[in-house]
Design an enzyme around this catalytic site. Structure first.
Site, PDB file in Angstrom:
ATOM      1  N   LYS A  40       0.984  -1.169   0.060  1.00  0.00           N
ATOM      2  CA  LYS A  40       0.130   0.057  -0.010  1.00  0.00           C
ATOM      3  C   LYS A  40       0.820   1.142  -0.012  1.00  0.00           C
ATOM      4  CE  LYS A  40      -2.908   2.579   3.233  1.00  0.00           C
ATOM      5  NZ  LYS A  40      -3.776   2.736   4.399  1.00  0.00           N
ATOM      6  N   ASP A  65      -2.591  10.460   3.229  1.00  0.00           N
ATOM      7  CA  ASP A  65      -4.286  10.008   3.636  1.00  0.00           C
ATOM      8  C   ASP A  65      -5.041  11.060   4.422  1.00  0.00           C
ATOM      9  OD1 ASP A  65      -6.424   8.323   4.055  1.00  0.00           O
ATOM     10  OD2 ASP A  65      -5.628   7.067   5.452  1.00  0.00           O
ATOM     11  N   LYS A  99      -9.981  12.725   8.183  1.00  0.00           N
ATOM     12  CA  LYS A  99      -9.557  12.470   9.699  1.00  0.00           C
ATOM     13  C   LYS A  99      -9.554  13.771  10.412  1.00  0.00           C
ATOM     14  CE  LYS A  99      -6.019   8.981   7.985  1.00  0.00           C
ATOM     15  NZ  LYS A  99      -6.467   8.026   8.762  1.00  0.00           N
ATOM     16  N   ASP A 105       1.691   6.835   4.933  1.00  0.00           N
ATOM     17  CA  ASP A 105       0.804   6.031   4.570  1.00  0.00           C
ATOM     18  C   ASP A 105       1.193   5.162   3.337  1.00  0.00           C
ATOM     19  OD1 ASP A 105      -1.486   4.475   5.807  1.00  0.00           O
ATOM     20  OD2 ASP A 105      -2.686   5.958   4.304  1.00  0.00           O
ATOM     21  N   ASP A 151     -12.296   6.685   4.587  1.00  0.00           N
ATOM     22  CA  ASP A 151     -10.850   6.539   5.157  1.00  0.00           C
ATOM     23  C   ASP A 151     -10.302   5.083   5.405  1.00  0.00           C
ATOM     24  OD1 ASP A 151      -8.279   7.418   6.285  1.00  0.00           O
ATOM     25  OD2 ASP A 151      -9.276   7.651   8.370  1.00  0.00           O
ATOM     26  N   GLU A 209      -9.446   3.144   2.774  1.00  0.00           N
ATOM     27  CA  GLU A 209      -9.129   3.194   1.608  1.00  0.00           C
ATOM     28  C   GLU A 209      -8.039   2.115   1.241  1.00  0.00           C
ATOM     29  OE1 GLU A 209      -7.511   5.124   3.553  1.00  0.00           O
ATOM     30  OE2 GLU A 209      -5.394   4.832   3.121  1.00  0.00           O
ATOM     31  N   ARG A 266      -7.495  -0.919   2.045  1.00  0.00           N
ATOM     32  CA  ARG A 266      -7.921  -2.387   1.725  1.00  0.00           C
ATOM     33  C   ARG A 266      -8.550  -2.400   0.232  1.00  0.00           C
ATOM     34  NH1 ARG A 266     -11.984  -2.425   6.580  1.00  0.00           N
ATOM     35  NH2 ARG A 266     -10.167  -1.041   7.277  1.00  0.00           N
TER      36      ARG A 266
HETATM   37  N1  BES Z   1      -3.767   4.950   6.981  1.00  0.00           N
HETATM   38  C1  BES Z   1      -4.833   4.601   7.948  1.00  0.00           C
HETATM   39  C2  BES Z   1      -4.393   3.668   8.835  1.00  0.00           C
HETATM   40  C3  BES Z   1      -3.222   4.311   9.980  1.00  0.00           C
HETATM   41  C4  BES Z   1      -3.674   4.757  11.142  1.00  0.00           C
HETATM   42  C5  BES Z   1      -2.084   4.208   9.612  1.00  0.00           C
HETATM   43  C6  BES Z   1      -2.840   5.248  12.145  1.00  0.00           C
HETATM   44  C7  BES Z   1      -1.085   4.565  10.418  1.00  0.00           C
HETATM   45  C8  BES Z   1      -1.408   5.045  11.653  1.00  0.00           C
HETATM   46  C9  BES Z   1      -5.903   3.738   7.146  1.00  0.00           C
HETATM   47  O1  BES Z   1      -6.249   4.130   5.735  1.00  0.00           O
HETATM   48  C10 BES Z   1      -7.273   4.245   8.074  1.00  0.00           C
HETATM   49  O2  BES Z   1      -7.447   5.446   8.113  1.00  0.00           O
HETATM   50  N2  BES Z   1      -7.808   3.156   8.398  1.00  0.00           N
HETATM   51  C11 BES Z   1      -9.281   3.148   9.373  1.00  0.00           C
HETATM   52  C12 BES Z   1      -9.862   2.479   8.883  1.00  0.00           C
HETATM   53  C13 BES Z   1     -11.327   2.275   9.405  1.00  0.00           C
HETATM   54  C14 BES Z   1     -12.228   3.705   8.782  1.00  0.00           C
HETATM   55  C15 BES Z   1     -12.332   1.367   9.195  1.00  0.00           C
HETATM   56  C16 BES Z   1      -8.681   3.306  10.712  1.00  0.00           C
HETATM   57  O3  BES Z   1      -7.848   2.577  10.992  1.00  0.00           O
HETATM   58  O4  BES Z   1      -9.247   4.226  11.457  1.00  0.00           O
HETATM   59 ZN    ZN Z   2      -7.410   6.009   5.715  1.00  0.00          ZN
HETATM   60 ZN    ZN Z   3      -4.448   4.782   4.839  1.00  0.00          ZN
END
Ligand code: BES
Ligand code: ZN
Ligand code: ZN
Length: 444
Positions: free
Chosen positions: A208, A213, A220, A231, A290, A292, A294
């Protein structure tokens, strides 16, 4: 950092562990460095001590001499020295004029080759850290692809494809994430095909690489949003590991696939409620823009399998849930095949990268069921977020062994880590582990 394998000479600063000092303490004279290490003095403690020694000389440069007696010590000292010498100030005015640090390693002759090998590996760990630390206005998806192409390596070909190609391939999940960004997305494909590789095995490395992001429409909160330049760490890890493996000439075929885009919002951005069709034909209801990672991995995993990868391992900063579970030290991983998992576990142990296996179980699948599509990219459960993301990915991996590394906590750290003298920012997580995994497949 440069590494010379030789006996110490007059102008070197000789480093050693001093058991009278408390852990983390560094005492310095002109000719000697004494470092306090944690007990027991295992290779992890030695890696940290070597990092502290290097850190104490980082601003002035010079040569640190260490003596190593076995393979684990050679690895720990080379890697630790590189960690301590690493400088995240890429964009500081005087960056290029900063002094160089040399490691003089006094080791038995039969370990010199290993020292050279690990020097190559850590150069690529540093490169992965540089990619993570580059700002998102500089490291765009196109710049990441250009970086992948900049390695000129034997038996490696690199191509990258933009928005039109991604859409034409039916990669509707990846394309949707990219829709809101003015930056051209890139599917980066590296192939390493050494002539002496064993038949019937192609290791698929999938990453990825979201260069920034914001969360998209599911925006966010602003606190530490700048860290979301990191990211792309999964993509950086697989690109640099590929380069390291090719440079070492390991006899194993690789297919590396990195999906890279920004996740930001404009009038063309995808929305909660949208239903997308991934390249394998499955439809996905968007709950949260967010989530994204997956989505692009869905298309990248399918592409890797269709293109001939027999064993696939992906690296992604996928969920906040994993970083809450494991903090900034361990990555959590999942695998659908215990033989493949055993190789991964062995590779993690040899590399020294901290990794903990999590469960996959079909009974988690119902939480990503959608009323309107084949599945959805988020859930109302509010628990087990990292596991649900893995269950989602599983739908796109086709037949065959697959493993998923969620490196959200370990790949890009918010604050210093005293072990390995890590500064905030990219850690290069995954590069060393992937090299060891490839080594195992090369030997098999
Ligand atoms: N890039 C983030 C995950 C992340 C969070 C990486 C903190 C590094 C540090 C990812 O794209 C994300 O935002 N995931 C969400 C998914 C949720 C909305 C189902 C998350 O983990 O909050
Ligand atoms: Zn995200
Ligand atoms: Zn992300």
């Amino acid at each position: 950092m440069r590494v010379e394998t030789r006996e110490p000479s007059g102008s070197d600063v000789r480093a050693r562990i001093d058991s009278d000092l408390v852990a983390g303490d560094v005492r310095r004279t002109d000719t000697e460095l004494r470092i306090g290490a944690t007990a027991p003095l295992d290779d992890d403690a030695l890696r940290t001590a070597a990092a502290l020694a290097a850190r104490s000389l980082r601003s002035e440069g010079g040569t640190i001499a260490w003596r190593a007696e076995d393979a684990a010590q050679v690895r720990a000292i080379v890697e630790g020295t590189a960690f301590g010498a690493y400088d995240p100030g890429l964009f500081k005015r005087d960056y290029s004029s900063r002094p160089e640090l040399t490691l003089a390693l006094d080791a038995p002759a039969e370990l010199c080759e290993l020292a050279t090998r690990q020097t190559t590996v850590v150069r690529h760990v540093d490169a992965a850290r540089d990619l993570a630390n580059r700002p998102p206005n500089d490291l765009t998806p196109v710049a990441l692809a250009a970086h992948a192409k900049s390695h000129s390596l034997p038996h490696v070909t690199v191509e990258s494809h933009g928005r039109d190609w991604i859409e034409d391939q039916g990669m509707g999940a990846f394309a949707a994430v990219a829709a809101g960004s003015a930056e051209e997305p890139q599917l980066i494909v590296m192939r390493y095909e050494p002539p002496n590789a064993p038949d019937g095995v192609t290791l698929g490395l999938v990453g990825k690489a979201i260069t920034f992001d914001s969360g998209g429409i599911s925006l966010k909160p602003p606190l530490r949003m700048q860290d979301m330049k990191g990211d792309m760490c999964g993509g950086a890890a697989v690109i640099e590991a590929t380069a390291a493996i090719a440079e070492l000439g390991l006899p194993v075929r690789l297919l590396t696939v990195v999906a890279s885009t920004e996740n930001v919002q404009d009038g063309k951005a995808y929305r909660p409620g949208d239903i997308l069709r991934a390249a394998n034909g499955k439809t996905i209801e968007i709950i949260n823009t967010d989530a994204e990672g997956r989505l692009l991995l869905a298309d990248a995993l399918h592409y890797a399998r269709e293109s001939g990868a027999t064993h696939i391992i992906d690296f992604a900063t996928l969920t906040g849930s994993m970083s809450i579970a494991l903090g900034d030290l361990y990555a959590g991983w999942f695998a659908n095949d215990d033989d493949f998992a055993a190789h991964i576990d062995g590779a993690a142990q040899t590399s020294g990268e901290h990794a903990w296996r999590f469960p996959l179980h079909p009974r988690y699948r119902r939480y990503v069921d959608s009323d309107f599509a084949d599945m959805k990219n988020g859930s109302e459960l509010g628990e087990a977020g990292a596991v649900l993301a893995a269950e989602f990915l599983r739908e796109f991996t086709g037949e065959g062994p697959w493993a998923h590394f969620d490196i959200a906590g370990a790949a890009f750290i918010e604050r210093k880590r005293p072990d390995y003298a890590l500064d905030p920012g990219g850690t290069g997580y995954g590069v060393r582990l992937i090299v060891e995994l490839a080594q195992r497949f090369a030997a098999a």
